[in-house]
Design an enzyme around this catalytic site. Structure first.
Site, PDB file in Angstrom:
ATOM      1  N   GLU A  20       0.808  -1.234   0.000  1.00  0.00           N
ATOM      2  CA  GLU A  20       0.000   0.000   0.000  1.00  0.00           C
ATOM      3  C   GLU A  20       0.838   1.280   0.000  1.00  0.00           C
ATOM      4  O   GLU A  20       0.550   2.209   0.763  1.00  0.00           O
ATOM      5  CB  GLU A  20      -0.935   0.008   1.229  1.00  0.00           C
ATOM      6  CG  GLU A  20      -1.869  -1.163   1.269  1.00  0.00           C
ATOM      7  CD  GLU A  20      -2.677  -1.258   2.569  1.00  0.00           C
ATOM      8  OE1 GLU A  20      -3.871  -1.552   2.472  1.00  0.00           O
ATOM      9  OE2 GLU A  20      -2.114  -1.044   3.663  1.00  0.00           O
TER      10      GLU A  20
HETATM   11  C1  TNX Z   1      -4.290  -3.966   4.664  1.00  0.00           C
HETATM   12  S1  TNX Z   1      -2.809  -6.374   4.097  1.00  0.00           S
HETATM   13  C2  TNX Z   1      -3.023  -3.823   5.159  1.00  0.00           C
HETATM   14  C3  TNX Z   1      -2.848  -3.426   6.567  1.00  0.00           C
HETATM   15  C4  TNX Z   1      -4.152  -3.206   7.264  1.00  0.00           C
HETATM   16  C5  TNX Z   1      -5.132  -4.286   6.852  1.00  0.00           C
HETATM   17  C6  TNX Z   1      -6.440  -4.218   7.577  1.00  0.00           C
HETATM   18  C7  TNX Z   1      -1.668  -5.386   4.032  1.00  0.00           C
HETATM   19  C8  TNX Z   1      -0.435  -5.917   3.485  1.00  0.00           C
HETATM   20  N1  TNX Z   1      -1.876  -4.140   4.482  1.00  0.00           N
HETATM   21  O1  TNX Z   1      -2.060  -2.249   6.641  1.00  0.00           O
HETATM   22  O2  TNX Z   1      -3.928  -3.267   8.629  1.00  0.00           O
HETATM   23  O3  TNX Z   1      -5.358  -4.160   5.476  1.00  0.00           O
HETATM   24  O4  TNX Z   1      -7.245  -5.340   7.322  1.00  0.00           O
END
Ligand code: TNX
Length: 511
Positions: free
Chosen positions: A303
């Site tokens: 992300e």
């Molecule tokens: C996505 S999954 C994220 C996390 C969040 C999560 C909440 C991923 C690699 N990153 O930063 O905590 O969703 O469900």
């Protein structure tokens, strides 16, 4: 009645040697082979806390009524003529109990099966175990659980409690998500502000906290004794607000932002292509690699919505090379597959859905092309922070939630990304993100029983190629085994969600 389901478990109940084993007060644990003594001590500690029994450990052949632990080449279960590294055999009969394995890890997993066969109410005078023969080994080398200690901090004692609970399920990796926007949780000697400032708070302004290097080493050693490898994650270049708040020079604009206690993602980035950031990456990776006996160091990379694609790719390539220079195998969330020139053998962690969207499938396969493998954590079934039911007060629902026990159980890692089969799947992992999870009791309730489902997917036999997944995952039968397992959870004080698919044991009442 064991979770994860063993490859073969034959009840000797109908045969002539069907008499159960009775653990008499004079029973001993007989050990043979390197490492057997340490496994025996853990078994004795478990019998002491579970049943109030403390058999002596002896380095001599077993007598009638003893428990034997034998570690030697050829003692593991034989599949295709080879010893499986984590496999074991277990025989329970009137004459005694015998656990055989080629490795201490195998013997330890045999002990976990034995614990589940011991009645949870074993505190009385007579301790009886039904006669069985078990022959067992895992499908995948990597069976993981992840705890996000960055959003909400969990103390070493709380993490140990989780380690004990996952060991019972033969989960052999604990991924600790140590850093994020809301907190930096591992002390770094060369960058002390990371924990002084960045570790001072958490999601919703919760207590901060961090592990000193001594505490972290001790946690890693506690896990290792239980044959669990800790996988530390330093998430970068996004998810870094806690670091950015600690050191202005890591920021693209040179200004430290305020600490962050909200639940947004994707807003932070390290300044990439920068000498100070490069020194930071080298220092934090070096220090954490030195604290970590296990082979892996996770770099995050998810992300990164505030980093350009080109900067992200270059940054991840360089950071992954630093991990390799420090003698570790880098792991990255699947987005890292966008980068060229990653070190050979780097591992990707897939967190898209069971039906891949966008380029997720292609990015996962990029790791295989690079000579590496993939850990499967499909978020619509393996994410432990997703609500069980609509309207639950704890948890998120973005990943096609709610996620029921059935959702968590009826899927197969080798049927998600076309072209990604067991040969290139390192294993499975169920992550628990903690934006909304504020205590270890809540964490356990989100994890159990769904983590038991993912643990079984990681350990137990795969469906045959042409068979439906349901051929090996019958929720009704799984629910019966979970009901038995829950008696052990109750005895240990492990919290779990009383999902409607299972006829749970009656809650203990005050008498
Ligand atoms: C996505 S999954 C994220 C996390 C969040 C999560 C909440 C991923 C690699 N990153 O930063 O905590 O969703 O469900």
């Amino acid at each position: 009645m064991v979770v994860p389901r063993p490859v073969r478990l034959e009840s000797s109940g109908d045969s002539s040697d069907s008499a159960p084993f009775i653990l008499s007060p004079s029973a001993r644990i007989s050990v043979a082979g390197a490492g057997a003594d340490a496994v025996a001590r853990l078994l004795r500690a478990e019998l002491a806390s579970d049943c109030g029994r403390e058999p002596v450990i002896v380095d001599e052949p077993p007598a009638f009524g003893d428990i034997a632990i034998v570690i030697a080449p050829g003692e593991g279960p034989h599949e295709d003529g080879s010893d499986s590294a984590e496999g074991y055999t277990l025989e329970v009969a009137a004459e005694g109990v015998r656990i055989g394995a080629a490795t201490p890890a195998g013997a330890f997993w045999g002990v976990q099966t034995l614990r589940q066969l011991v009645p949870a109410s074993c505190g009385g005078d007579v301790l009886t175990i039904e006669a069985v023969r078990v022959h067992d080994h895992p499908r995948y080398a990597y069976r993981g659980a992840m705890l996000d200690v960055a959003r909400h901090f969990f103390t070493p004692a709380e993490v140990k409690r989780l380690i004990d609970a996952i060991a019972l399920l033969k989960v052999n990796h604990l991924h600790l998500h140590l850093t994020d926007d809301q907190g930096w949780r591992i002390h770094i000697e060369s960058w002390p502000e990371l924990t002084r400032v960045g570790g001072s708070t958490g999601s919703d302004g919760s207590r901060g906290g961090f592990y000193t290097q001594a505490e972290f080493r001790e946690l890693v050693a506690y896990a290792a004794e239980r044959h669990i490898t800790v996988v530390p994650e330093l998430d970068m270049p996004g998810h870094t607000n806690a670091a950015l708040a600690s050191y202005p020079e890591l920021n693209p604009d040179g200004v430290a932002p305020a600490l962050y206690t909200g639940a947004n993602v994707g807003f932070s980035t390290l300044q990439t292509a920068d000498a100070t950031t490069e020194r930071f990456v080298r220092d934090v990776v070096r220090e954490v690699a030195a604290l970590t006996p296990g082979p892996y160091l996770h770099l995050g990379g998810d992300e990164c919505l505030s980093t350009t694609e080109a900067d992200f790719a270059r940054f991840m390539r360089d950071a992954a090379r630093v991990v390799a220079e420090n003698g570790k195998i880098a792991i990255g969330w699947h987005e890292v597959g966008k980068a060229d020139g990653l070190p050979a053998g780097m591992v990707g962690q897939y967190w898209d859905f069971t039906t891949p969207r966008g380029r997720a499938d292609e990015l996962a396969l990029a790791f295989v092309r690079g000579g590496g493998s993939v850990i499967m954590s499909p978020s619509d079934v393996a994410y432990l922070d997703i609500v069980y039911e609509e309207g639950d007060p704890i948890g998120q629902d973005w990943a096609d939630g709610p996620t029921s026990l059935r959702d968590a159980y009826v899927w197969d890692p080798a049927r998600i990304v076309p072209g990604l089969g067991d040969a290139h799947i390192l294993g499975v992992e169920a992550p628990l993100w903690t934006e909304t999870v504020t205590s270890i009791e809540e964490a356990e309730e989100m994890a159990f029983p769904r983590l038991a489902a993912v643990a079984e997917i990681g350990w137990s036999a795969a469906p045959a190629d042409t068979d439906p997944v349901e051929s090996v995952r019958d929720v009704t039968e799984f629910a019966e085994r979970l009901a038995k397992l829950a008696e052990h959870w109750d005895a240990a004080g492990t919290q779990y969600r009383r999902v409607p698919e299972v006829s749970w044991p009656e809650p203990a009442r005050w008498s």
